[in-house]
Design an enzyme around this catalytic site. Structure first.
Site, PDB file in Angstrom:
ATOM      1  N   ASP B 218       0.843  -1.199   0.000  1.00 25.50           N
ATOM      2  CA  ASP B 218       0.000   0.000   0.000  1.00 25.50           C
ATOM      3  C   ASP B 218       0.881   1.252   0.000  1.00 25.50           C
ATOM      4  OD1 ASP B 218      -2.597   1.481   0.511  1.00 25.50           O
ATOM      5  OD2 ASP B 218      -1.482   2.020   2.316  1.00 25.50           O
ATOM      6  N   LYS B 222       1.577   4.244  -3.043  1.00 23.39           N
ATOM      7  CA  LYS B 222       1.520   5.700  -2.834  1.00 23.39           C
ATOM      8  C   LYS B 222       2.827   6.363  -3.283  1.00 23.39           C
ATOM      9  CE  LYS B 222      -1.785   5.176   0.923  1.00 23.39           C
ATOM     10  NZ  LYS B 222      -1.912   4.925   2.379  1.00 23.39           N
TER      11      LYS B 222
END
Lengths: 360, 360
Positions: B218, B222
Site C-alpha cells: 500500500d 503511494k
C-alpha cells in the site's frame, strides 16, 4: 480557448512580483495569459491596443498613469477575459477588488489587506464573485502562510461540509524565528530577548522596523482571514485581543533605533515568561487561534506543551493546525516556510493556474 | 452553465462511497451535478433517459448490468458533460479510465490502482487528458493520504517550477499506529510487536488480513504515485526496494489466523530493531522516500532521529515532507489522518467541486 486569449495585468514588481514574473515566464503557453499591463510604484507599461508587454521594458518613469478606475475600464475592455495579479500590499488596490470583479476581472493576490480589512470590503468582494456567475473569481492562497496550502485546505474542509472547530498555530515567520531562538524546546536558548530581536533584524528576518512584526498585527490579519473563511463574522483585526510585544513603556519611542536601544528594558519581563513556561515543562510561543464554536479569535503569548508540533517548530517555519469534526482529536497540520519572495510567488502562480484552468 | 447540466456516475458505494454520497447531497445545487448512475457490486441504478437517481433506490439486484464499455457509451451520450467518481479499488475500472477520458468523461477517484499500476496505464491516462484539450480531467487527491492536500500540493510545486528534491514520510495509518505504539519517542512502549499487531487488528486499524498492510505494498503504491508526479518514470510498485514486515519464515502461512498465531516468532527481531534505534537515540519507523535527483524510491524500516516530525507522530497520522529548492532545508510538511471513510470522501468531494468549477 487558448490561455493567450486571457489577459493579465500585474500590479507590483517588488520581491514577490519579480519572483512571480519569473515563474510566469516558465509556465507552458497553455497556462500563460498574455501580459498586457505592468506597474511598479509610479511606472506603468501598457499599450492601448492590448499588445503583449515585457517586464524588461518597464520604463523608469511614466508620464500618463492609469488610475485604478481607469485600469478597471482598460481591463474590462480587453478582447478577452482579464485577470489582475496584485503583488502589492496596498490598501487602495485592495479596495478596488469589488470594482474589478464586478467588471468580470478575476483577482489573484497575496495582499492581505482586502481580506483582513473591514467586513464590508470582504462582503463586497465575495458578493461580486457570486453575482458574476463564476465568471470573475478571487484567489488569495498567499495571504496566509505564503505558498503553504492553508487557504485552499480550509476552503475544501468547509466546502465539503466538515465542521472546523478550531484553528491554531504560528502564523509569523518572524515570531517563529524569535521564539524558536529565544526559548527552544531543548532548553539551549541563551540570548536575551533584545539580543535575539537585534540579530533577527540584522539578518533581515524582521521588517525594517521590527515593531511592525512585534505589534502582532500581521498575525491578527491572517487570523481575521481564516476566521472569516471558517464562517465567523469578524469585524477586523482590531476586533479581538491581540497581544503586542511592544512594551507599553516603549510605545512612545520615536524611531526604530530608539526602540531597539530601549528594548533591553523589556528583557526581564520576557525572561520571566520563559522561566514560567520552563517551570511547567513548557515553552513560550506567539500563537494565534480561532475557536470557531465560541466565536473567539486571539493572538498572543502562550505556554505550549513540549513535544507538540508548535513547541517543536524550527527556524522561521509557520505551522497551522485545523481541528475539525472529521479529523477528530488529531488535527490536519500544515508546516513550512510562510514567508519569502519565491514561496509567496508560488502561491500566486498556483492560484493563477487555477483561474486560467477555469476560464480558458 | 448550472452544475445540474453536468452528469455524475458513482461507482462503488462502500465506506468511502457512502460518505461521499452524503457529502454530495450537502453541496449547494450550483456545485452538484445530476446523479444519473450508481453501482455497487452487482447492482446498478440508472435510466436510459438520464433521469436523476437516488442512492436509496439502489435495487437489491440488477438484471441487466452495463459493462464498463457500455457505461462509457452511456455517459458519453449524456445530454451534458459527464463525470465518473470511482470509489472502488478495482483494477478493471482503473484500466478503463483512458477510455472514459477519451470520450470526454472526467474521472475523480481515491482508487490508487490506476496511478500506481503499469507506467503504460499512467501514460495512457494523462495522454487522454492532454488530447481532450482540457475537456476531460482526472483528479485523485485521495489516492495518497486521503483528504490531506498531498497530490494538489505536489502538483502546485511542480507546475510553478519548483524543484522537488526529496519526498519522505509515513504513508500508512496502520504502520503509523503500529510503530507509534511499539516504539513511541518518549520510550513508553511496552508491548511486544505481535501483541501490538493483534490489538490493532482487533481495533480495526488493520485490513482484515494484517498481511495486506505489513507487506508494504500500500505504501509502495503511494510512493509510486508521488514519484511519478515528481517526474520519475517509475515502472510500478514492485520496481524498487520495499521491505515487507512479513517474515520470510511466515510467508508460507496459509491463513491470516495462522500468520497471527506464528507472528510472535518475529518479536525478537522487531525488538532488536527497536533496541538498536534506542541505543542511537533514535526510534524505528516504517518510512517511504523518493530521492528525485538520484531517481530512487524505497520503502522500509528506518532509524529516525528523535525530535523530528516523523519520530514525533502520534496515533495513526500520516506525515509527508516535501523538500524542494524553494523551501530549502526545512521541508513543507503535511500531517494528519490519512485514512477513513469521511476524510477519504472529503478528498473526492473537494476534487469533484474543482472539476465542476472548471466544467460548468
Amino acid at each position: 480557448m487558448p490561455a493567450s486569449k486571457l489577459y493579465l495585468a500585474v500590479v507590483g514588481v517588488g520581491g514577490v512580483g519579480t519572483a512571480f514574473l519569473s515563474q510566469l515566464a516558465s509556465l507552458p503557453s497553455s497556462l500563460r495569459p498574455t501580459l498586457i499591463f505592468l506597474s511598479r510604484s509610479s511606472k506603468q507599461l501598457y499599450t492601448s491596443s492590448y499588445d503583449p508587454v515585457s517586464a524588461s521594458d518597464l520604463p523608469s518613469s511614466s508620464s500618463k498613469l492609469l488610475s485604478l478606475p481607469e485600469l478597471t475600464t482598460y481591463l474590462s475592455s480587453a478582447p478577452g477575459k482579464a485577470i489582475l495579479v496584485d503583488n502589492t500590499s496596498n490598501q487602495d488596490v485592495a479596495n478596488s477588488y469589488p470594482s474589478f470583479l464586478r467588471q468580470g476581472i478575476s483577482v489573484v493576490t497575496p495582499n492581505k489587506k482586502a481580506f483582513s480589512g473591514s467586513l464590508q470590503l470582504w462582503t463586497d468582494i465575495f458578493d461580486a464573485v457570486d453575482s458574476s456567475d463564476c465568471q470573475a473569481m478571487v484567489y488569495h492562497e498567499s495571504s496566509v502562510g505564503a505558498g503553504l496550502p492553508v487557504i485552499s485546505t480550509l476552503k475544501d474542509l468547509v466546502a465539503t461540509g466538515d465542521q472546523v472547530t478550531r484553528i491554531e498555530g504560528v502564523f509569523s515567520g518572524t515570531m517563529s524565528f524569535l521564539f524558536n531562538s529565544f526559548a527552544p524546546a531543548d532548553g539551549t536558548g541563551k540570548g536575551k530577548w533584545s539580543q535575539i530581536v537585534a540579530q533577527a533584524k540584522e539578518a533581515g528576518y524582521t521588517e525594517p522596523d521590527p515593531r511592525d512584526d512585534l505589534n502582532g498585527m500581521d498575525v491578527a490579519r491572517k487570523l481575521t482571514i481564516l476566521a472569516r473563511l471558517a464562517g465567523l463574522k469578524v469585524q477586523g483585526p482590531d476586533s479581538f485581543p491581540v497581544q503586542s510585544l511592544i512594551p507599553k513603556e516603549l510605545e512612545t519611542a520615536k524611531s526604530s533605533d530608539e526602540f531597539m536601544q530601549r528594548l533591553p528594558e523589556f528583557d526581564s519581563e520576557m525572561e520571566g515568561y520563559k522561566d514560567e513556561a520552563a517551570k511547567a515543562g513548557k515553552v513560550v510561543r506567539y500563537v494565534g487561534s480561532v475557536d470557531v464554536a465560541a466565536g473567539k479569535v486571539k493572538v498572543g503569548l502562550e505556554m505550549v506543551e513540549k513535544g507538540t508540533p508548535i513547541a517543536s517548530l524550527r527556524g522561521s517555519d509557520n505551522l497551522i493546525c485545523f481541528y475539525t469534526k472529521r479529523y477528530g482529536a488529531n488535527p490536519l497540520v500544515i508546516q513550512g516556510a510562510g514567508a519569502g519572495g519565491e514561496v509567496t510567488a508560488m502561491g500566486v502562480t498556483a492560484d493563477l493556474i487555477k483561474v486560467v484552468e477555469r476560464l480558458r
